[in-house]
Design a protein around this motif. Sequence first.
Motif, PDB file in Angstrom:
ATOM      1  N   GLU A  63       0.843  -1.199   0.000  1.00  0.00           N
ATOM      2  CA  GLU A  63       0.000   0.000   0.000  1.00  0.00           C
ATOM      3  C   GLU A  63       0.870   1.239   0.000  1.00  0.00           C
ATOM      4  N   GLU A  65       0.875   5.820  -0.418  1.00  0.00           N
ATOM      5  CA  GLU A  65       0.138   7.078  -0.440  1.00  0.00           C
ATOM      6  C   GLU A  65       0.749   7.950  -1.529  1.00  0.00           C
ATOM      7  N   GLU A  67       1.173  11.423  -3.513  1.00  0.00           N
ATOM      8  CA  GLU A  67       0.984  12.868  -3.369  1.00  0.00           C
ATOM      9  C   GLU A  67       0.588  13.435  -4.718  1.00  0.00           C
ATOM     10  N   CYS A  89       5.663   9.747  -3.506  1.00  0.00           N
ATOM     11  CA  CYS A  89       4.973   8.575  -2.971  1.00  0.00           C
ATOM     12  C   CYS A  89       5.605   8.134  -1.657  1.00  0.00           C
ATOM     13  N   LEU A  92       2.890   2.784   2.880  1.00  0.00           N
ATOM     14  CA  LEU A  92       2.031   2.491   4.030  1.00  0.00           C
ATOM     15  C   LEU A  92       2.245   1.058   4.510  1.00  0.00           C
TER      16      LEU A  92
END
Lengths: 356, 549
Positions: A63, A65, A67, A89, A92
Amino acid sequence: MSEANVTAGFGITIKTRDGQSVAFACGPDERMLDAAGRQDLYPPAQCGQGSCGACLAYVETGEVEREPCSPSALPETERDKGGILLCRCRPLSDVDLRVPYDAASIRFEPEPERTAVIESIETLSPPMRRLVLRLGPGADGGAGVDFEPGQFLELTVPGTGLMRAYSIASTPNWDGRVELLIRLQPGGRFSEWLANTAAPGMELIARGPQGGFMLHDRGLDPRWFVAGGSGLAPVLSMLRRMAEWGDPQPARLFYGTWQREEQVCDAELTELQSQMPALEITRTVAGVDPTWTGAAGSVVDTLAGSLQTLRRHGDPLPDIYVCGSPGMVEAVRAAATAAGLPEDRVFHEQCGAASP
Amino acid sequence: MFCYQCEQTQHIDALAGCHSQKGTCGKDSVTSDLQDILIHAVKGLAQVSHRARALGVTDAAVDDFIHYALFTTLTNVNFNPVRIEQLVRQAVTLRDALAGKAAAGAPLATPPGPASYQPPATQALMLAEAAGFGVRAGMETVGEDVIGLRVLVLYGMKGVAAYYHHATVLGFRHPDIDAEIARILSDLAGDPTDIPGLLALALDAGTLNLKVMELLDAANTGTYGTPEPTVVRMTPRAGKAILVSGHDLGDLARILDLTAGAGILVYTHGELLPANAYPALKAHPHLAGNFGSAWQDQHADFAAFPGPVVLTSNCLIEPQRSYKGRIFTAGPVGWPGVRHIENGDFSPVVQAAQALPGFTQDAPEKTTTIGFARDSVMGVAGAVIDAVKSGAIRRFFLIGGCDGAAPGRNYYTEVAEAAPADTVMLTLGCGKFRINGTDHGDIGGIPRLLDLGQCNDAYSAIKIASALADAFQCGVNDLPLSMMVSWFEQKATAVLLSLLALGIKGIHLGPTLPAFLTPTLLAVLQEKFDLRANGDAAADVARALGQAA
């Protein structure tokens, strides 16, 4: 290639096109490109701010996140395939990534920097300049300049800490000469300096070479090159290398610009044809110009038509090397897919307006 | 891909051999599959060549192509799929042209099998057919012993081709050798299944290799003189520099000629170290000695060398980015994205040497002594024979063959360490680098370490053994001589077949046995030739000396 020690944070593993893998640790609040660099691991990257797309990778597992970044650097189609930009990036979880280049494109030390003295500046068209540099001695003390045709250099904007990336149009050599084709961007810091201040004898800092856009010695299938505007620079380098080495693949160049006056490097292309008699060059101008005797319209449409002709005749499909605006690159990839060409046979580099 | 032709082939699952996306050597699956197709196409060319020759039609270009193309498929030679695909298509073009030429004299029936191969228009379509041309094709029908014997012959012929190529580029060739190469490959093209027949074919390849090595010896000594004992500097001197690796004396000579008086020092690397002992080569004052070690150390050696590097033959491993731009390949060698010198014009190498910094200062001098080819050894034959008769020399250990990265190759260092002071070690091939860093002393003025040259100089070792046997009026197998053969690639396979063809027994083969030798085949070789696997080095030396069973 041995795997780096993952000592803290999430484990990020990059699997390269040639099946090798490298790993590094990345904290949850850290961008992957920064974390890699902190551990002396430098994947191809350029702007570091989500604008260029050079650090594109695909998430296989894990996973992340993302931006915000420029849609041209990470189009929706790529995002849907798990695409991320390493510079925008954060992880996670542990993440396995796939990248579209070989392990040899990853550096394990910072990009080398060399002094570069301006030898000449030539106006090729109102917005296009040919900048010729002579690099100072490299880290090994040698005079030569070694890179893969298709790669780029970053140049300092004098008086600032900024750097701008430009593809190299010349070929590797032993005297340190580097030729760049630069399209002046209105308001661009390097463009303004080049247009108004730069003069032979001035000194810059050059960092690189960098980038994963390069020729692939796969076999005897044809090589087709597609260049939009200043995207001619890396393509010119590739074709010059093919001529120097006597590469056997049949080659064809599609070179498109918006206006006739933007078509540059007539002499260089004529010289290439003299060295590669089988080289076919198709030049297109998109804008209406009654004095233009070449092909009119979109270079991508011309390419797509030629690909479909090949397909109808059952002729071997080419590897495609494309450099142009993000939109043009996407359109070329779509045309290639429509013609039945596997995605991994389209090699691309985006160019166009950089940040001011 | 599937490849198990070299000693470092993968043993990571039940199927010994490299069969993933990339081999241990760095060869990718596309190149490996294309090389399988090339072998198939070359067999087809050999079929036509063999039949055309019976009609009195020969073509030197075809003969040259066959051994050149086979050479490109040796371990650590050519990794460039572009070049291999070109060769496939060229093989078919040559084959059809030769068939047409032969048919002009009398009808030439197209033989079945590879001679009818037609490559598809695209590489993708070629690769789709590759599985049918791999070395294991037909395994389910004929069984692993037949496959093992076929590849033993094929790999031996690759070695033959490499040695013959080195001779022909110096202008030495023989029509009988061309004919026998075509005959053996043509026989292989028929996919033989008869095990005794295949064993005989393997020994035919060994016998052929003896003739080829004799010719290569004549080519090297006839062109550059007889190697003579020579002290070679193993550390660099200040100045611009070129490093030449591989085996090709002709390429080295061309580079030396091109750089004469240019202020550039030329160094040998790996298997070219013995070149320093040839009179016509060492006469060049700018042949500065040797830099680096055996092939498997090239990442460190080439990265540390401040000038261009030329790979004239095997062994090339994946170039590192730090030096990829300043290495050049020549002859059969290739790597994608590495500049290839096709026509013997090494001027780009000289240009690179002038631009690169070279060595800024002399390194402390270290030397080694080489050049004990057969003439040098036989020149002191009387002293050697006397020393053996008096007991001053108890035994000879021939430590011959390739070096490599595998830890098991320490065996050869340990053999040298375990060999007592009244024994003499003969080295050939790059395996010498495990031994030649130590002063082993002498026996009554006869050095205990006598380097015979490259692996290409195995002929010297055979001649020395034969001469000693004559002097002692016994057979080679009765000499106080132990052969510890270190194999890595297919030239070593050819040399092994030559030794077996001579009837030599008791050879130690290592560090591991070839993956293609099945238990049945190994049992046959052990029974017929007392072929031995490496054990504990000290125990093997003691056994050879008769101190232990």
